[in-house]
Design a protein around this motif. Structure first.
Motif, PDB file in Angstrom:
ATOM      1  N   GLY A  24       0.820  -1.077   0.114  1.00 43.14           N
ATOM      2  CA  GLY A  24      -0.239  -0.036   0.149  1.00 43.14           C
ATOM      3  C   GLY A  24       0.949   1.210   0.052  1.00 43.14           C
ATOM      4  O   GLY A  24       2.088   1.137   0.344  1.00 43.14           O
ATOM      5  N   ASP A  25       0.253   2.252  -0.516  1.00 44.43           N
ATOM      6  CA  ASP A  25       1.135   3.376  -0.444  1.00 44.43           C
ATOM      7  C   ASP A  25       1.643   4.204   0.713  1.00 44.43           C
ATOM      8  O   ASP A  25       2.602   4.553   0.825  1.00 44.43           O
ATOM      9  N   ALA A  26       0.871   3.850   1.800  1.00 49.16           N
ATOM     10  CA  ALA A  26       1.436   4.510   3.268  1.00 49.16           C
ATOM     11  C   ALA A  26       2.633   3.770   3.614  1.00 49.16           C
ATOM     12  O   ALA A  26       3.382   3.909   4.459  1.00 49.16           O
ATOM     13  N   HIS A  27       2.535   2.345   3.235  1.00 45.80           N
ATOM     14  CA  HIS A  27       3.726   1.466   3.651  1.00 45.80           C
ATOM     15  C   HIS A  27       4.907   1.931   2.864  1.00 45.80           C
ATOM     16  O   HIS A  27       6.058   1.950   3.581  1.00 45.80           O
ATOM     17  N   SER A  28       4.639   2.154   1.450  1.00 39.06           N
ATOM     18  CA  SER A  28       5.846   2.501   0.947  1.00 39.06           C
ATOM     19  C   SER A  28       6.224   3.954   1.468  1.00 39.06           C
ATOM     20  O   SER A  28       7.652   4.153   1.582  1.00 39.06           O
ATOM     21  N   LEU A  29       5.501   4.573   1.676  1.00 40.88           N
ATOM     22  CA  LEU A  29       5.817   5.990   2.317  1.00 40.88           C
ATOM     23  C   LEU A  29       6.714   5.695   3.884  1.00 40.88           C
ATOM     24  O   LEU A  29       7.666   6.449   3.944  1.00 40.88           O
ATOM     25  N   LEU A  30       6.159   4.719   4.510  1.00 37.58           N
ATOM     26  CA  LEU A  30       6.920   4.587   5.776  1.00 37.58           C
ATOM     27  C   LEU A  30       8.468   3.891   5.419  1.00 37.58           C
ATOM     28  O   LEU A  30       9.085   4.526   6.122  1.00 37.58           O
ATOM     29  N   TYR A  67       7.174  11.743  14.008  1.00 37.85           N
ATOM     30  CA  TYR A  67       5.399  11.420  14.226  1.00 37.85           C
ATOM     31  C   TYR A  67       5.204  10.315  12.994  1.00 37.85           C
ATOM     32  O   TYR A  67       4.574   9.405  13.052  1.00 37.85           O
ATOM     33  N   ALA A  68       5.757  10.650  11.723  1.00 37.26           N
ATOM     34  CA  ALA A  68       5.566   9.624  10.687  1.00 37.26           C
ATOM     35  C   ALA A  68       5.961   8.066  10.936  1.00 37.26           C
ATOM     36  O   ALA A  68       5.029   7.390  10.795  1.00 37.26           O
ATOM     37  N   ILE A  69       7.196   7.948  11.567  1.00 33.24           N
ATOM     38  CA  ILE A  69       7.764   6.869  11.772  1.00 33.24           C
ATOM     39  C   ILE A  69       6.667   6.123  12.761  1.00 33.24           C
ATOM     40  O   ILE A  69       6.355   4.973  12.765  1.00 33.24           O
ATOM     41  N   LYS A  70       6.591   6.685  13.753  1.00 33.99           N
ATOM     42  CA  LYS A  70       5.983   6.150  14.998  1.00 33.99           C
ATOM     43  C   LYS A  70       4.250   5.989  14.590  1.00 33.99           C
ATOM     44  O   LYS A  70       3.846   4.736  14.860  1.00 33.99           O
ATOM     45  N   ASN A  71       3.797   6.678  14.093  1.00 35.98           N
ATOM     46  CA  ASN A  71       2.211   6.412  13.704  1.00 35.98           C
ATOM     47  C   ASN A  71       1.909   5.879  12.735  1.00 35.98           C
ATOM     48  O   ASN A  71       0.998   4.894  12.506  1.00 35.98           O
ATOM     49  N   LEU A  72       2.903   5.789  11.502  1.00 38.88           N
ATOM     50  CA  LEU A  72       2.628   4.650  10.459  1.00 38.88           C
ATOM     51  C   LEU A  72       2.865   3.350  10.716  1.00 38.88           C
ATOM     52  O   LEU A  72       2.213   2.437  10.365  1.00 38.88           O
ATOM     53  N   ASN A  73       3.820   3.178  11.558  1.00 48.41           N
ATOM     54  CA  ASN A  73       4.153   1.974  12.348  1.00 48.41           C
ATOM     55  C   ASN A  73       2.890   1.373  13.164  1.00 48.41           C
ATOM     56  O   ASN A  73       2.613   0.289  13.197  1.00 48.41           O
ATOM     57  N   ARG A  74       2.204   2.147  13.909  1.00 44.42           N
ATOM     58  CA  ARG A  74       1.199   2.021  14.635  1.00 44.42           C
ATOM     59  C   ARG A  74      -0.106   1.333  13.706  1.00 44.42           C
ATOM     60  O   ARG A  74      -0.622   0.440  14.056  1.00 44.42           O
ATOM     61  N   TYR A  75      -0.045   2.135  12.627  1.00 41.66           N
ATOM     62  CA  TYR A  75      -1.099   1.923  11.653  1.00 41.66           C
ATOM     63  C   TYR A  75      -0.890   0.237  11.063  1.00 41.66           C
ATOM     64  O   TYR A  75      -1.744  -0.585  10.966  1.00 41.66           O
ATOM     65  N   ARG A  76       0.513   0.240  10.587  1.00 37.49           N
ATOM     66  CA  ARG A  76       0.834  -1.079   9.920  1.00 37.49           C
ATOM     67  C   ARG A  76       0.843  -2.178  10.912  1.00 37.49           C
ATOM     68  O   ARG A  76       0.046  -3.382  10.553  1.00 37.49           O
ATOM     69  N   ILE A  93       0.454  -5.820   9.187  1.00 39.73           N
ATOM     70  CA  ILE A  93       1.196  -5.830   8.094  1.00 39.73           C
ATOM     71  C   ILE A  93       2.917  -5.954   8.510  1.00 39.73           C
ATOM     72  O   ILE A  93       3.121  -5.165   9.242  1.00 39.73           O
ATOM     73  N   SER A  94       3.693  -6.871   7.972  1.00 43.98           N
ATOM     74  CA  SER A  94       5.027  -6.678   8.112  1.00 43.98           C
ATOM     75  C   SER A  94       5.642  -5.890   7.433  1.00 43.98           C
ATOM     76  O   SER A  94       5.526  -5.262   6.489  1.00 43.98           O
ATOM     77  N   GLN A  95       6.627  -5.161   8.239  1.00 45.85           N
ATOM     78  CA  GLN A  95       7.553  -4.076   8.122  1.00 45.85           C
ATOM     79  C   GLN A  95       8.162  -4.558   6.490  1.00 45.85           C
ATOM     80  O   GLN A  95       8.278  -3.906   5.444  1.00 45.85           O
TER      81      GLN A  95
END
Length: 247
Positions: A74-80, A174-183, A188-190
């Motif tokens: 997904g696009d948010a995973h690529s962004l992370l 913020y992005a790394i912390k919260n996108l990981n929480r969403y993942r 979903i595996s990193q």
């Protein structure tokens, strides 16, 4: 330092597999058009692509730092993945702007407007405009923070709605912390493999709704409509090219 990350790492399945950022529109490729405008507004530009695109185009894009990732789930995973890469390599970069590689910018105005309107000390901001017939749109509260995301392919079209302009701002931590929480919430595996169920993807627009449900809604700012276009199919690309040629 003002930093822009262009995310162009998708597989472009609906487009036959050709990377949309490298399609030619009028006299140049879409990615060159984006960088032409962006370099007038930003001090540094990153471009993230998938491994196949990197092999083919790694020496053909100027005025940016290009790197590769395995396309995310997904696009948010690529962004992370891309933000984690930048954070590890450039720990002095604390915040960055993001745009999608398949967005077609008609002028410098969207970048300048978003830069000037991003609130100081913001953690996450989405540039929006009231567009006609948007493919996606937001419900917002009285503070113009995102409550819910809608998609025309799921709910049908509306005549006008608050639509993201493929431009975003993130505090890196913020992005790394919260996108990981969403993942993690989506299980979903990193380090995903290339084969996965497309029904279980990290979608950035859904991430904004996730943050509302977590009690920390994401901010929006309004910029002018009509300066950013996008395309998902070859027919939509041809319509965009014909529109630009007629100008």
């Amino acid at each position: 330092m003002k930093v822009l990350l262009i995310v162009a790492s998708g597989k472009s399945k609906r487009f036959g597999g050709f990377p949309k950022a490298f399609c030619k529109i009028k006299e140049c490729r879409n990615i060159d058009n984006t960088i032409y405008y962006a370099k007038q507004a930003f001090d540094k530009i990153f471009l993230v692509v998938n491994t196949d695109t990197f092999k083919k185009y790694k020496n053909s894009v100027k005025n940016c730092e290009m790197f590769e990732i395995i396309t995310g789930q997904g696009d948010a995973h690529s962004l992370l993945k891309a933000i984690c890469y930048i954070s590890k390599k450039h720990d002095d970069i604390k915040n960055l702007y993001v745009c999608w590689g398949d967005a077609y910018f008609l002028s410098l105005q969207p970048f300048y407007q978003f830069l000037s309107k991003t609130p100081k000390n913001a953690k996450c901001v989405v540039a929006c405009a009231n567009d006609n017939n948007p493919y996606a749109w937001f419900d917002v509260n009285e503070d113009m923070k995102i409550v819910k995301s809608h998609f025309s392919r799921e709910e049908g079209c509306i005549t006008k709605g608050l639509h993201d302009q493929s431009l975003f701002y993130f505090d890196v931590d913020y992005a790394i912390k919260n996108l990981n929480r969403y993942r993690e919430a989506l299980n979903i595996s990193q380090d995903n493999c290339n084969e996965y169920d497309e029904k279980n993807e990290m979608k950035l627009l859904c991430f904004f709704e996730f943050m509302y449900n977590e009690g920390t809604p994401v901010e929006t700012v309004l910029i002018d409509s009509g300066n950013v276009s996008s395309f998902n199919t070859k027919e939509e690309l041809n319509n965009l090219i014909n529109k630009e040629i007629k100008k």
